[in-house]
Design an enzyme around this catalytic site. Sequence first.
Site, short mmCIF file in Angstrom:
data_model
loop_
_atom_site.label_atom_id
_atom_site.label_comp_id
_atom_site.label_asym_id
_atom_site.label_seq_id
_atom_site.Cartn_x
_atom_site.Cartn_y
_atom_site.Cartn_z
N LYS A 51 47.83 25.15 36.36
CA LYS A 51 48.47 26.52 35.63
C LYS A 51 49.95 26.65 36.18
O LYS A 51 50.64 26.59 34.97
CB LYS A 51 47.76 27.66 35.93
CG LYS A 51 46.44 27.65 35.18
CD LYS A 51 45.57 28.70 35.87
CE LYS A 51 44.12 28.75 35.04
NZ LYS A 51 43.23 29.85 35.52
N GLN A 95 42.74 34.10 39.95
CA GLN A 95 41.74 32.97 39.83
C GLN A 95 40.24 33.67 39.96
O GLN A 95 40.20 34.01 41.15
CB GLN A 95 42.03 31.81 40.36
CG GLN A 95 41.22 30.82 39.99
CD GLN A 95 41.41 30.10 38.48
OE1 GLN A 95 42.43 30.16 38.03
NE2 GLN A 95 40.13 29.65 38.09
N ASP A 118 44.79 37.22 30.98
CA ASP A 118 43.35 36.62 31.10
C ASP A 118 42.61 37.48 30.09
O ASP A 118 41.63 36.93 29.62
CB ASP A 118 42.74 36.76 32.52
CG ASP A 118 42.72 35.60 33.21
OD1 ASP A 118 42.73 34.43 32.55
OD2 ASP A 118 43.09 35.73 34.59
N1 GUN Z 1 37.99 31.01 36.28
C1 GUN Z 1 37.54 30.32 35.27
N2 GUN Z 1 38.08 30.39 34.04
C2 GUN Z 1 39.15 31.38 34.26
C3 GUN Z 1 39.99 31.93 33.34
O1 GUN Z 1 40.28 31.61 32.34
N3 GUN Z 1 40.85 32.77 34.34
C4 GUN Z 1 40.86 33.07 35.57
N4 GUN Z 1 41.61 34.17 35.99
N5 GUN Z 1 39.85 32.59 36.41
C5 GUN Z 1 39.03 31.79 35.60
#
Ligand code: GUN
Length: 293
Positions: A51, A95, A118
């Site tokens: 990311k 995350q 998110d």
């Molecule tokens: N863990 C798995 N998918 C995601 C996501 O789209 N965002 C975040 N913050 N954590 C995740």
Amino acid sequence: MVRIDGKAVAEKVLAETKARVGELARRGVKPGLAVVLVGDDPASRAYVRSKDRKAAELGLHSVKHELPAEAAQGELLALIAKLNADPAIHGILVQSPPPPHINEAEVVLAIDPRKDVDGFHPVNVAKLAMEDESGFVPCTPLGCIRLLLEAGIETAGKRAVVVGRSMIVGKPMALLLMRRGPGGDATVTVAHSRTKDLAAVTQAADIVVAAIGRPHFLGAEHIREGAVVIDVGINRVADASVPAGYRLVGDVDYDAVAPKCAAITPVPGGVGPMTIAMLMSNCVLAAERISGP
Ligand code: GUN
């Protein structure tokens, strides 16, 4: 059978996003993304790294915060407060999943909903349910809908079964599929670990979205001839024959299911690349909204 190319669609989304970054630059705005990782889960670490790298590639201001596994809840909340107040940051992502001692609901609630790229904050969850487009939609289900649209798959009036009820994928996916408009208007069923006779439920579906997080959980017996299958699973399974020691497999047994499908997403190269692309798009959207017309 159409193999839906998530990498190609993700490239298209990233190109569109890059053009929007250019528009913002002409107005003196540089979208800023803060990615926060608590602990050292290897899969989470890999996601956070990609990311951060993709954001930098697109010309975003990208900052990565890594906290030790034993970081206190208060330390994480203090970091979020700092990022909420930082005008150079438009998107904040913590995350998931964090270590077990962290209260994730409290963390999500602490993020400014306008920076919640998110789409996990209750304000944004409610906006999605209310079909209020001023919120943020979670990246993975948003990417799934974009794949369906790009592949020209009609959803209106179709029977869609979402397997999985998580806040990250299953629930928002169901809301998106039932939303009014393109990529929506489906008749949606949500199945999960307590569903009885899952195969009978999924066999009735025109569109199956698999988001349970179990390798090869859905086989040929679950899928009707001519169905469309979106596989959200990214499962690491041990494989001594490759240098990494593992390979990635979906929630769907691709080889068994693909021959029956009208269209299916592979793993890797299906939904995975879309999640990051939609995150970049959401971060640019946050910057566009915060910086005004
Ligand atoms: N863990 C798995 N998918 C995601 C996501 O789209 N965002 C975040 N913050 N954590 C995740």
